[in-house]
Scaffold this motif. Structure first.
Motif, PDB file in Angstrom:
ATOM      1  N   LEU A 130     -75.555  -5.435 -73.593  1.00 15.95           N
ATOM      2  CA  LEU A 130     -76.005  -5.198 -72.146  1.00 15.95           C
ATOM      3  C   LEU A 130     -76.277  -3.869 -71.546  1.00 15.95           C
ATOM      4  CD1 LEU A 130     -73.608  -7.910 -70.375  1.00 15.95           C
ATOM      5  CD2 LEU A 130     -76.226  -8.132 -70.551  1.00 15.95           C
ATOM      6  N   ASN A 154     -79.355  -2.567 -73.117  1.00 13.55           N
ATOM      7  CA  ASN A 154     -80.354  -3.117 -72.482  1.00 13.55           C
ATOM      8  C   ASN A 154     -80.894  -2.784 -71.171  1.00 13.55           C
ATOM      9  OD1 ASN A 154     -82.059  -5.266 -74.297  1.00 13.55           O
ATOM     10  ND2 ASN A 154     -79.630  -5.731 -74.628  1.00 13.55           N
ATOM     11  N   ARG A 166     -78.298  -2.802 -68.672  1.00 12.76           N
ATOM     12  CA  ARG A 166     -77.637  -3.572 -67.727  1.00 12.76           C
ATOM     13  C   ARG A 166     -76.516  -3.004 -67.586  1.00 12.76           C
ATOM     14  NH1 ARG A 166     -79.125  -9.667 -69.500  1.00 12.76           N
ATOM     15  NH2 ARG A 166     -78.067 -10.277 -68.012  1.00 12.76           N
ATOM     16  N   ASP A 172     -73.946  -5.267 -65.254  1.00 18.54           N
ATOM     17  CA  ASP A 172     -73.623  -6.521 -65.904  1.00 18.54           C
ATOM     18  C   ASP A 172     -72.730  -6.218 -67.009  1.00 18.54           C
ATOM     19  OD1 ASP A 172     -75.200  -7.863 -64.333  1.00 18.54           O
ATOM     20  OD2 ASP A 172     -76.714  -7.969 -65.889  1.00 18.54           O
ATOM     21  N   THR A 223     -82.983 -19.482 -70.788  1.00 23.55           N
ATOM     22  CA  THR A 223     -83.040 -17.986 -71.130  1.00 23.55           C
ATOM     23  C   THR A 223     -83.611 -17.986 -72.635  1.00 23.55           C
ATOM     24  OG1 THR A 223     -81.737 -17.232 -69.401  1.00 23.55           O
ATOM     25  CG2 THR A 223     -82.120 -15.895 -71.029  1.00 23.55           C
ATOM     26  N   PRO A 241     -88.564  -7.676 -71.090  1.00 18.11           N
ATOM     27  CA  PRO A 241     -87.915  -7.110 -70.131  1.00 18.11           C
ATOM     28  C   PRO A 241     -86.314  -7.523 -70.291  1.00 18.11           C
ATOM     29  CG  PRO A 241     -89.183  -8.690 -69.014  1.00 18.11           C
ATOM     30  CD  PRO A 241     -89.672  -8.554 -70.337  1.00 18.11           C
ATOM     31  N   ALA A 242     -85.217  -6.755 -69.774  1.00 18.58           N
ATOM     32  CA  ALA A 242     -84.063  -7.335 -70.054  1.00 18.58           C
ATOM     33  C   ALA A 242     -83.525  -8.446 -68.970  1.00 18.58           C
ATOM     34  CB  ALA A 242     -83.021  -5.942 -70.027  1.00 18.58           C
ATOM     35  N   ASP A 243     -83.988  -8.685 -67.890  1.00 12.68           N
ATOM     36  CA  ASP A 243     -83.837  -9.743 -66.874  1.00 12.68           C
ATOM     37  C   ASP A 243     -84.085 -10.930 -67.427  1.00 12.68           C
ATOM     38  OD1 ASP A 243     -82.401 -10.362 -64.192  1.00 12.68           O
ATOM     39  OD2 ASP A 243     -84.624 -10.518 -63.859  1.00 12.68           O
ATOM     40  N   PRO A 244     -83.483 -11.989 -67.072  1.00 16.37           N
ATOM     41  CA  PRO A 244     -84.042 -13.391 -67.840  1.00 16.37           C
ATOM     42  C   PRO A 244     -85.072 -13.673 -66.688  1.00 16.37           C
ATOM     43  CG  PRO A 244     -81.497 -13.301 -67.713  1.00 16.37           C
ATOM     44  CD  PRO A 244     -81.804 -12.023 -67.077  1.00 16.37           C
ATOM     45  N   ASP A 245     -84.987 -13.408 -65.316  1.00 17.07           N
ATOM     46  CA  ASP A 245     -86.251 -13.987 -64.495  1.00 17.07           C
ATOM     47  C   ASP A 245     -87.288 -13.110 -64.631  1.00 17.07           C
ATOM     48  OD1 ASP A 245     -84.306 -15.455 -63.224  1.00 17.07           O
ATOM     49  OD2 ASP A 245     -83.712 -14.026 -61.524  1.00 17.07           O
ATOM     50  N   ALA A 246     -87.080 -11.977 -65.181  1.00 15.10           N
ATOM     51  CA  ALA A 246     -88.404 -11.097 -65.431  1.00 15.10           C
ATOM     52  C   ALA A 246     -89.022 -11.611 -66.665  1.00 15.10           C
ATOM     53  CB  ALA A 246     -87.949  -9.752 -65.566  1.00 15.10           C
ATOM     54  N   GLN A 247     -88.448 -12.035 -67.778  1.00 17.16           N
ATOM     55  CA  GLN A 247     -88.680 -12.778 -69.095  1.00 17.16           C
ATOM     56  C   GLN A 247     -89.331 -14.009 -68.641  1.00 17.16           C
ATOM     57  OE1 GLN A 247     -85.679 -13.415 -71.875  1.00 17.16           O
ATOM     58  NE2 GLN A 247     -84.690 -10.901 -71.817  1.00 17.16           N
TER      59      GLN A 247
END
Length: 931
Positions: A200, A203, A205, A208, A345, A363-369
């Motif tokens: 994390l 990446n 984060r 996190d 994810t 991107p590292a963020d799942p929502d962005a992925q």
């Protein structure tokens, strides 16, 4: 010849990539016990302990020798694997490398010893790819549990070593999703927590990563009373201070292209049937879409082994040209054994890889992925296949945002929320019909093979119940033994105790038991227990009310749980409020019930079910025949809630719907020696059986009921049993048998002073003597019945004697006497609201009118009687009245009306299996059509 043995999942063997039949479950367990220690002697005692644990059979060693002999024969085809005997026990001789468990250990040793990072990663991947599920699947002994734990611990170490390798080579972007999933399974694993924190952090984060540290620190304190280990504390401090030592190694990303994804697995080669469902899937694409319309989403639902994935892949390959921009596919493993469902994810990350996105651009963020995924497929004509989904929540994040795409989903659950939120079309698969099932088996085995043993082929199809998986397994086993007759395989299937063993080709996804287990294990405990109880139900289906009594649940709770089982396709609501189960699911659920539910629990549930039928049937009979003398019932057992019936029509509908279940409950009560319930069920069904013409069923119930009454030593019940047997034999034309039972009943009634029974028996004997041509004895019995009825002060029963005498006199041509008696009886019946007697008497009056030349009056009387009989559900007498009505219509020269009446009568006679009457009416119709 390539030989392979698999223990990292279900126990399987292959020769040249074809499955080797290694026998039933215990025999495979023995093979696993030997494979665990190849080339080393294992004593007989050790083998018994490994195979049976603490539940070894009485003659375990003899059984062991039998299994060993069969395994030797099965392994002989390999030419390189053998079972021998040495001083220390039995030895399985082979190259350990052909056993996936030992090959797994060999690959790990090589990975850990090489200095080449790329080679080590490949070796780790090869080793972990050998796992197909829970090792030593379906074994449950202390030895197998210990072996399973050891293997799973080694797998965990391998995953951790592989993750360290990825981190050392700068591939941290690949890790978070998988590490989060592993952390959910092992929340106190500090090494895993450290890997996730580092991944994390690298990446971007950091927050996190620090949250993950606080989470495991709290858990360790609360559950173990311990602090994080020094290495984990140091890593936490390094992240807090952004220590440069944590920076990822510098890597140069490889150039990538953007290929068109073609991820569909190969289509099924022997796909058969499903024409209606294929048309429905195509129709979803062909519907015109206006701008802004939702994308076509189809969700295929059905139980395990029903062929959902086959249908999806067959259709997807058929329609592939309609998706020139590619097809994405993911197995979401919603019901895969030994693994967690794939997270959205992880699935999105796989789609991004397939769409050619370089790792450093993800991107590292799942929502962005997820947003990037939707952007990449927007405007493209793509098909997204989401196979084996666990729930709607797993699917929704994977839906594209553009209507140019199409989505095809398969699931063992009904994803009904997708219908509401996204307009999905549900396509629910049922079993194959007989023709489709036969075609599938024929495509596997060839028409000639089936034609050689047609009756046996019929047995195979019947036992598979139209389940494609079962048919495929049978075909695989037959194909593996081309020299054996089909009858050998049919014998295993016909026997309920071995059917599930026979439907096991040695692989997890080729075992009906294993496939059903994946759905079963996803159930909550209470739903699983209900499924187990439902499997014990003797009837073809069950109502919601009966199921509530079976499980001792409130109606609303039982309904909710049945809906859950229906959603999981483990039961089917085939009619409103009625549920049934596929025979193979029933067999699997029954195994689980005997394993998880105590015998006392199972017996108590069946006792509640029988009480439900006894009390509801009794109440229904009282509504149908209010002037019948009642019997006394005990209160229902605790947890039993009889169904309330509002009126006579509701009672008749209930009997119609439950008839097969009531007969099955009667057989169950007899099997359990619940003798009181045996005769009470027969009593409660008597009126319905008479009215519906179910003479043979009534006879069977009372034959068993008489035996139960004799076991109870209850003379009053024995009188009723003999009386009803006599009446039913008479209705079936067996007058000597009828006379025997009625005379026996009369002797018992006179001995016990049961005046009511005496009167009824004299009435019945009157009918029997008349049928035998003994006019005087018949009249004597009727006179005696009338005398006794008068002493009982029961006008309705007295009217029964009057109308019977009237009918006898009418048939004898003494119409004046008959008319007086029937009119007197009719007045009594109407005064006391007895519609059955009224209908009988109206029919007799119609007969009198016809034979005295008053045809118009006869028509009206017959029609009144027919309407009453129909309303009572008295189809037996309705048929007789229609028959007589036809004769009157002929006398009035109305042949078309007569033809309609006789055709209706014929249909009723045939349904009641009254063959003699049916033949007579057919002759009347033929004469009517003859010029």
């Amino acid at each position: 010849m390539a030989v392979e043995f698999r223990l990292l999942g279900s126990i399987e063997a292959y020769v040249d990539e074809r499955p080797l039949d290694i026998g039933p479950a215990r025999q495979r367990s023995l093979l696993a016990a030997l494979l665990a220690d190849p080339n080393r002697p294992v004593s007989a005692d050790q083998l018994v302990e490994r195979v049976w644990g603490d539940h070894a059979p009485h003659r375990a060693r003899e059984t062991l020798r039998t299994y060993l002999s069969r395994l030797r024969q099965a392994l002989a085809v390999t030419g390189e694997v053998s079972i021998g005997r040495r001083a220390g026990g039995y030895v399985l001789t082979l190259d350990p490398g052909i056993v996936d468990l030992h090959h797994f250990h060999q690959l790990l040793a090589m990975a850990r010893s090489t200095g080449d990072g790329t080679a080590a990663m490949d070796l780790f991947d090869q080793a972990l790819a050998l796992w197909r599920g829970e090792p030593f699947a379906q074994l449950d002994t202390p030895w197998s549990r210990a072996a399973r734990t050891e293997a799973e611990n080694e797998r965990t170490r391998a995953e951790l070593d592989r993750t360290d390798l990825l981190l050392r080579h700068g591939r941290h972007h690949e890790l978070p999703a998988a590490l989060w999933a592993q952390t959910a399974e092992r929340p106190l694993d500090e090494r895993l927590a450290g890997q996730l924190m580092l991944a994390l952090y690298r990446n971007g984060r950091q927050a996190d990563a620090l949250d993950r540290y606080q989470d495991i620190r709290t858990r360790l304190a609360e559950e173990l009373g311990a602090d994080p280990s020094p290495p984990l504390q140091r890593l936490h401090q390094q992240i807090l201070t952004a220590d440069p030592a944590l920076a990822p190694p510098t890597i140069t990303p490889a150039a990538t292209s953007s290929p068109i994804p073609r991820q569909l697995p190969a289509p099924p080669q022997l796909f058969t049937g499903r024409a209606h469902e294929l048309r429905a899937l195509t129709a979803a694409l062909d519907e015109p879409a206006a701008p802004g319309d939702r994308m076509p989403i189809s969700a295929i639902g059905g139980t395990g082994g029903i062929g959902k994935t086959w249908l999806a892949l067959h259709w997807a390959h058929q329609q592939a040209e309609r998706f020139p921009d590619g097809q994405l596919y993911v197995n979401l493993r919603g019901f895969a054994p030994g693994t967690q469902p794939v997270s959205p994810t992880t699935a999105v990350r796989g789609f991004l890889d397939a769409l050619g996105v370089v790792p450093t651009a993800i991107p590292a963020d799942p929502d962005a992925q997820a947003a990037l995924y939707r952007s990449l497929v927007a405007g493209k004509r793509m098909l997204v296949v989401l196979d084996n989904a666990a729930s709607s929540s797993q699917v929704i994040p994977l839906l594209p945002g553009d209507s140019t795409c199409a989505v095809l989903i398969t699931s063992r659950n009904k994803l009904t929320s997708l219908v509401v939120t996204h307009g999905a079309r549900l396509i629910l698969l049922d079993v194959l019909g007989h023709t489709e099932a036969r075609d599938l088996l024929m495509r596997h085995l060839g028409a000639d093979r089936l034609a050689t043993e047609p009756e046996v082929a019929h047995d195979l199809l019947r036992c598979c119940g139209g389940l494609p998986l079962a048919l495929g397994i049978v075909a695989a086993r037959v194909a593996a033994h081309p020299g054996l007759p089909l009858s050998m395989f049919a014998q295993e299937l016909v026997d309920h105790s071995t059917r599930l063993d026979a439907l096991d080709a040695g692989e997890a996804d080729l075992s009906v038991r294993a496939v059903f287990s994946w759905s079963y294990e996803a159930l909550e405990t209470d739903a699983a227990d209900l499924l187990g109880l439902l499997s014990l139900v003797p009837g073809p289906d069950i109502s919601l009310s009966a199921a509530a009594s079976l499980a001792a649940l409130p109606l609303a709770r039982a309904g909710a749980m049945l809906r859950r089982l229906d959603t999981a396709h483990l039961v089917q609501q085939h009619l409103p409020g009625r549920y049934r189960m596929h025979d193979l699911i029933r067999a699997y659920a029954a195994e689980q019930a005997h394993r998880s539910l105590a015998e006392a629990t199972r017996v108590a549930a069946l006792r509640r079910l029988v009480d439900f039928y006894v009390h509801t049937a009794y109440a229904g009979d009282r509504l149908q025949q209010q002037h019948r003398e009642p019997i006394s019932l005990d209160v229902p057992v605790d947890g039993c809630r009889p169904e309330p019936l509002a009126d006579q029509a509701a009672a008749l509908s209930w009997f119609e719907a439950e008839h097969a279940c009531l007969l099955a409950a009667h057989r169950l009560a007899d099997d359990q020696r619940w003798d009181t319930s045996v005769w009470q069920l027969a009593w409660a069904l008597r009126t319905f059986h008479r009215r519906r013409g179910h003479g043979h069923e009534d006879l069977a119930l009372w034959q068993v009921g008489l035996v139960a009454a004799e076991r109870l030593g209850d003379l009053a019940v024995q009188i009723q049993a003999h009386r009803f047997l006599g009446s039913t034999w008479s209705e079936l034309g067996r007058h000597d048998d009828a006379h025997h039972h009625l005379e026996h009943a009369l002797a018992l009634a006179e001995h016990t002073g049961d005046t009511t029974a005496e009167a009824h028996i004299h009435m019945a004997l009157g009918w029997v003597e008349k049928a035998r041509g003994a006019t005087r004895p018949a009249a004597d019995h009727l006179t005696r019945a009338a005398q006794l009825y008068r002493t009982l002060v029961n006008p309705v029963w007295e009217a029964d004697a009057l109308t019977t005498a009237g009918w006898f006199h009418a048939e004898a041509g003494r119409y004046d006497e008959a008319l007086t008696e029937c009119e007197d009886a009719l007045r009594i019946y109407r005064k006391h609201d007895e519609p059955e007697g009224e209908a009988d008497t109206l029919s007799s009056l119609g007969y009198i009118a016809h034979h005295t030349g008053r045809y118009t009056a006869a028509l009206e009387l017959y029609e009144q009687a027919r309407v009453l009989f129909q309303g009572l559900g008295y189809s037996s007498n309705e048929a007789d009245t229609l028959d007589r009505l036809g004769h009157t219509q002929v006398a009035l020269d109305r042949p078309d009306q007569a033809r309609r009446s006789w055709r209706q009568a014929l249909s009723l006679y045939q349904a009641q299996q009254r063959d003699t009457d049916a033949e007579r009416v057919q002759e009347q119709l033929a004469e009517l059509d003859t010029p």
